[in-house]
Design an enzyme around this catalytic site. Structure first.
Site, short mmCIF file in Angstrom:
data_model
loop_
_atom_site.label_atom_id
_atom_site.label_comp_id
_atom_site.label_asym_id
_atom_site.label_seq_id
_atom_site.Cartn_x
_atom_site.Cartn_y
_atom_site.Cartn_z
N ILE A 155 -0.45 -6.52 1.08
CA ILE A 155 -1.78 -5.91 0.99
C ILE A 155 -1.74 -4.50 0.42
O ILE A 155 -2.78 -3.88 0.23
CB ILE A 155 -2.48 -5.90 2.37
N GLY A 156 -0.55 -3.98 0.16
CA GLY A 156 -0.48 -2.64 -0.40
C GLY A 156 0.95 -2.18 -0.51
O GLY A 156 1.91 -2.92 -0.26
N ALA A 157 1.12 -0.94 -0.92
CA ALA A 157 2.44 -0.34 -1.06
C ALA A 157 2.42 1.05 -0.44
O ALA A 157 1.46 1.80 -0.64
CB ALA A 157 2.87 -0.27 -2.52
N GLY A 158 3.44 1.36 0.32
CA GLY A 158 3.54 2.67 0.95
C GLY A 158 4.64 3.50 0.32
O GLY A 158 5.23 3.13 -0.70
N GLU A 159 4.93 4.63 0.95
CA GLU A 159 5.94 5.53 0.42
C GLU A 159 7.33 4.92 0.48
O GLU A 159 8.16 5.14 -0.39
CB GLU A 159 5.90 6.84 1.23
N PHE A 160 7.57 4.07 1.51
CA PHE A 160 8.91 3.55 1.72
C PHE A 160 9.05 2.08 1.30
O PHE A 160 10.15 1.55 1.28
CB PHE A 160 9.30 3.68 3.20
N GLY A 161 7.97 1.40 1.00
CA GLY A 161 8.07 -0.01 0.64
C GLY A 161 6.71 -0.67 0.71
O GLY A 161 5.67 0.00 0.66
N GLU A 162 6.71 -2.00 0.84
CA GLU A 162 5.46 -2.75 0.83
C GLU A 162 4.79 -2.76 2.21
O GLU A 162 5.46 -2.64 3.24
CB GLU A 162 5.73 -4.19 0.39
N ASP A 195 -2.69 15.88 8.21
CA ASP A 195 -3.12 15.13 7.02
C ASP A 195 -4.34 14.27 7.37
O ASP A 195 -4.42 13.12 6.96
CB ASP A 195 -1.97 14.26 6.51
#
Length: 1037
Positions: free
Chosen positions: A681-688, A800
């Site tokens: 459903i998406g991609a983050g800083e460290f992976g999927e 943040d």
């Protein structure tokens, strides 16, 4: 309920005897009966009065009216010597049914009169109207002890039409009926007759019909008429919707919602509904129908548009005449056909006149400067009736001898552009020297591509002059040594003559003022005498008889170090250095092995080095978890933090010597076999980031979100990845994202959290722009503030906080997430986390955090104010397209974001409170929660909106209101935001310049006919974006 009706008045002589015989309407109406009856003039008067009462209101439907029954009523009286029927006829020989009883001299009277079965026709509440006369007991000599002045009315429900065997005790009493006025002998002497009217209602009814019964207990009474009816809301046409006859409800206060159906040739705008009251009145109309395209409303119906007229949309009220250069010969036209050689674009509104392409531009002139040409012209005499005229430049290169022309190709550059020109000038550069060119300047407008006719243009023929060569573009490095660099390049793409030589300029990087020039007739050179291990910058230009061209872009190359081998040298120095480094490292390792001092120092951070260097010495440290005292282990886990019973305190996982220990303490380890990954459903800083299912033994299956650590991660990435889980695992609040657990014992490493169906809040709001009520938006903000209060109470600073880091589920519950930038705040209220560099989200960050990199809960409050602005504006970008530096400068100077459109004043005031420059003046999160709770409990406080004119008046005045002329005309601006359909309306109402448009308010848009909320918002947002270029959109505090 007691009613009163019209009272008949007549004059007659008193009867000659029989004091117990009443003056009855029946006897008064006996116009053609026995001589003992009343005189003719009295009966005629009463008959006329009764006939005037026959008409019932339109909202009343009679179930029984004894005045209109032509035959026998079929009523039963018992005992037989009680009620008697007096059957008379009026002057038209129509029967008049009257019942009388007058047993006033006898005691214990119980005389019953029973009606036949009456159908209720589906009504659940009916009304009974009685008209009667009653003798005053005081006027009857000898009857004071036995005479009564009331009688009783009953009813019995039944589905059986033939059920007459009803016992007295089965009847339900409706009421005891008394007369408002009774007559006496004096009335007889004055020839006055008094008629009473009483109305009672019965309900709710549950069966198909009912019987009525009248009980006399010793009164002298005449029952003139009985009318039984129910009430309805009669059929009506409202707002082009037909509402049918509707029977009222059983409850006297009940409102029945009734849906209407649109009349012929109409469509639904909002589903039409009305409410039928218990009194048979239509109330509270909602929604309406509109005549569909091609029809207009007249006298409550939709009439067809006549030939020559049209209506394009149901939202338009009346048919309009065809605009210029268009026609229609048909009825019910929704648009008009353009005349020959006239056209209309799909984006043109049907109300716009048909237009045609413009004529050719006029008076074109040229100015040649070496290999560039400047063209200028004046607009065409005929614009075709449109304001969107632009120009296209066609370039042809011609052979002067053969007279053949060809397209110029892509090397020619047009300034500012080749097509879509709004100005009447253009420059062509990078032309070939000594070449003949023909330029065709074509005027085009919105319908030029629809016309099959020939292009309308003006031609200009020019010949370019001698010119310098174009820049060198392709430079390659050759042999590089510690003191020299060899380069080669290709001839310029456009030499514009014979290349006489090349000039090479080079210098050491960052020392541009000290450079060296080399000249060469070849396309190769070697620069010598350079410093080892230094970066040099090279630029090259060519020279022809016309002079030098411009220098090429900069090319950087680095010489080799002193010890590095060139391509023809041996590797001995490299090997020697490598051996030396290896010997040094070996010596360090041996020294560590021989020294056990690291283990003598106790259980500090050196213990991990001790274990690696000399495993046999672990026992000396006394730090193995297996042998550790529980209290020591506890103190180690909490790293000096004392945990009081019942008090939750956040513990920074970065204070742990072993980050894995923090993960295992605060996060539950999950077996990978319990997790099913369904989709990415998406991609983050460290992976999927994936969605999936979690099924733990003995528990129900849960939808979850799964963050995975990408393949090939470093140990630092793994620590940072799991660090977020160590943080989340400490929180337990309905408005904080819930951590289900982690997977660390198998690959991929995973963090498993609850699944939030609607994703990030900013994206969700953009997708659902304008779909929520203010209360729903305040509810979202309340959830976010509650989560932040929880974090603040734990001594935690998020750093943040933004709508993109808020997740929202299917129930519109918002939860704070993304703790990647978060840090701990100590118990000291003045304590703050000082970052070690890294990116700061400028648009959401408090000024003191930007300037001094100090973060507190007060800086989170500032960020929360920005989140409020994002929510109310449905996910707009804070500060729009301003640069970060402009944002910092504007905020520092005291300016703040303007109120979003249709923002309640109470919410915007709370935003401004969150944006106080002095952080101690900002509200705490617990105060924010309380404020929002009060707003939710008192929705009327949200009805006061920030005044639109105030929003404009608060903007900075010293800058151009439209960003220094970003658009040259109103039409160009409207076309740019896809609102070109309103161009003509703006111009007709005096908004012919961008300065005038700058003053437009929401009320002005509605007055201009911009009724669609989406269009209003798009135009107002565009104006606001232009106003905030630089710092125009900021509200001064």
């Amino acid at each position: 309920m007691r009613g009163s009706g019209p009272r008949g008045a007549g004059r007659r002589r008193p009867p000659s005897g029989g004091g117990d015989t009443p003056i009855t309407p029946a006897s008064l109406a006996g116009c053609y009966s026995a001589p003992r009856r009343a005189p003719l003039w009295t009966c005629l008067l009463l008959c006329a009065a009764l006939r005037t009462l026959l008409a019932s209101p339109s909202n009343e439907v009679n179930l029984l009216d004894s005045r209109t029954v032509m035959g026998d009523l079929g009523w039963i009286a018992f005992p037989k010597n009680g009620w008697e029927e007096i059957g008379e006829v009026d002057e038209n020989y129509a029967p008049i049914h009257t019942y009388q009883v007058c047993k006033v001299m006898e005691q214990n009277q119980n005389n019953w009169l029973l009606t036949s079965w009456i159908s209720n026709e589906g009504a659940s509440r009916i009304f009974i109207e009685l008209k009667f006369t009653l003798r005053d007991c005081n006027s009857l000599p000898g009857g004071l002890g036995t005479c009564k002045e009331t009688f009783n009315m009953y009813y019995f429900e039944s589905d059986d039409q033939n059920g007459r065997n009803i016992k007295e005790n089965q009847y339900i009493k409706i009421d005891t009926i008394a007369a408002d006025e009774s007559f006496t002998e004096l009335d007889l002497g004055d020839r006055v007759m008094k008629l009473n009217t009483e109305v009672r209602d019965v309900g709710p009814l549950s069966k198909k019909g009912f019987y009525l019964a009248f009980q006399d207990v010793g009164a002298c009474i005449a029952l003139v008429s009985v009318r039984v009816y129910y009430k309805k809301c009669p059929s009506v046409v409202r707002h082009l919707a037909v509402f049918p006859d509707t029977i009222t409800g059983a409850d006297s206060s009940q409102l029945l919602e009734v849906s209407g159906s649109c009349v012929n040739h109409s469509v639904t705008d909002e589903p039409p509904k009305m409410h039928c009251s218990a009194e048979g009145e239509w109330l509270v109309p909602i929604g309406k129908c509109m005549c569909k395209a091609g029809y207009e409303e007249k006298n409550g119906t939709c009439q067809v548009c006549r030939p020559g007229f049209f209506k394009a949309s149901p939202h338009i009220q009346s048919c309009g005449k065809c605009p210029p250069h268009s026609y229609t010969h048909e009825e019910a036209s929704t648009s008009c056909v353009c005349e020959k050689d006239y056209f209309r674009r799909e984006s043109d509104p049907p109300t716009m006149a048909c237009t045609r392409p413009p004529s050719a531009p006029r008076n074109a002139i040229s100015n040649v400067n070496e290999t560039s040409v400047f063209l200028e012209w004046i607009p065409p005499a005929d614009t075709g009736g449109r304001k969107d005229v632009s120009y296209y430049i066609a370039c042809k290169k011609c052979n002067s001898h053969a007279g053949v022309c060809e397209e110029c190709g892509g090397h020619v550059r047009y300034l500012p552009r080749q097509s879509g020109l709004k100005n009447t000038s253009v420059m062509m550069v990078d032309l070939l020297a000594h070449t003949n060119y023909t330029f065709e300047i074509e005027a085009v407008n919105g319908v030029s591509d629809l016309s099959p006719g020939a292009r309308q243009y003006v031609s200009v023929n020019v010949t370019t002059n001698q010119a310098a060569p174009s820049p060198v573009t392709n430079v390659k490095k050759g042999k590089i040594a510690k003191n020299s660099i060899s380069l080669s390049w290709q001839e310029p793409d456009r030499p514009n003559g014979i290349i006489l030589e090349y000039e090479i300029k080079y210098f050491e990087k960052d020392q541009e003022t000290s450079y060296t020039i080399i000249k060469s007739k070849e396309t190769t050179i070697t620069a010598e005498g350079l410093k080892p291990a230094s970066v040099y910058v090279f630029q090259i230009r060519a020279r022809t008889a016309a002079g030098y061209g411009v220098f090429s872009r900069r090319f950087e190359f680095e010489t080799t170090p002193v010890f590095a081998a060139s391509s023809d040298q041996s590797q001995i120095p490299v090997i020697a250095v490598s051996v030396t480094v290896g010997v040094i490292l070996l010596a360090v390792v041996i020294g560590v092995l021989l020294s056990g001092s690291c283990c003598e120092c106790g259980c500090g951070r050196a213990s991990s080095l001790c274990a690696v260097a000399h495993p046999s010495l672990i026992w000396r440290c006394g730090y193995s978890k297996a042998k550790q005292d529980p209290e020591e282990e506890k103190m180690h886990f909490h790293n000096g933090h004392i945990k009081l019973p019942g008090v939750r305190t956040y513990i920074d996982p970065h204070t742990y010597e072993d980050p894995n220990q923090a993960v295992h303490e605060f996060a539950k380890e999950i077996e990978a076999s319990c997790i099913t990954i369904e989709r990415v459903i998406g991609a983050g800083e460290f992976g999927e980031v994936c969605s999936g299912r979690l099924k733990l033994p003995g528990k129900r299956e849960l939808p979850v979100a799964i963050k995975t650590l990408k393949v090939g991660y470093t140990e630092k990435q793994r620590r940072d990845f799991l660090g977020e889980a160590s943080i989340m695992g400490q929180f337990d609040h309905p408005n904080i994202i819930h951590l289900e657990g982690v997977v660390t014992k198998s690959k991929p490493v995973m963090i498993v959290t609850e699944y939030m169906e609607n994703g990030s809040l900013d994206t969700f709001l953009k997708k659902n722009d304008g779909q929520f009520t203010v209360i729903q938006l305040v509810g979202m903000l309340r959830g976010i503030s509650a989560g932040m209060k929880y974090l603040s109470d734990m001594g935690y600073v998020h750093r943040d906080l933004a709508a993109r880091n808020i997740l929202i589920n299917s129930n519109l519950v918002c939860k704070v997430s993304d703790f990647g930038l978060s840090r701990v705040l100590e118990d000291d209220p003045e304590a703050a986390y000082t970052t070690r560099g890294g990116k700061i989200p400028i648009r959401w960050t408090a000024p003191e955090a930007i300037a001094f990199r100090k973060f507190t809960s007060a800086s989170d409050v500032w960020s929360y104010g920005i989140v409020m602005w994002e929510v109310v504006s449905y996910g707009e970008r804070p500060y729009w397209e301003m640069t970060n530096q402009d944002v910092i400068k504007a905020v520092e100077e005291g300016y703040r974001l303007p109120s979003p459109m249709d923002c309640p004043a109470a919410l915007y005031q709370l935003m401004l409170d969150c944006w106080q420059k002095e952080r101690n003046s900002r509200p705490k999160f617990d105060e924010i929660v309380n404020m929002l709770d009060k707003l939710i409990r008192n929705p009327s406080s949200l009805k006061t909106l920030v005044n639109a004119s105030c929003r404009v008046s608060n903007l900075l005045a010293e800058h151009s209101p439209l960003g220094s002329g970003a658009y040259r005309s109103v039409g160009e601006w409207l076309e740019a935001i896809k609102m070109g359909r309103y161009t003509e309306i703006f111009m007709e109402n005096g908004y012919s310049s961008m300065d005038a448009v700058a003053q437009v308010t929401l009320e002005d848009l509605r007055r201009l006919g911009v009724t669609l909320v989406g269009h209003q918002k798009k135009i107002m947002n565009s104006l606001q974006e232009m106003k905030v270029q630089l710092v125009n959109g900021m509200v001064p505090l």
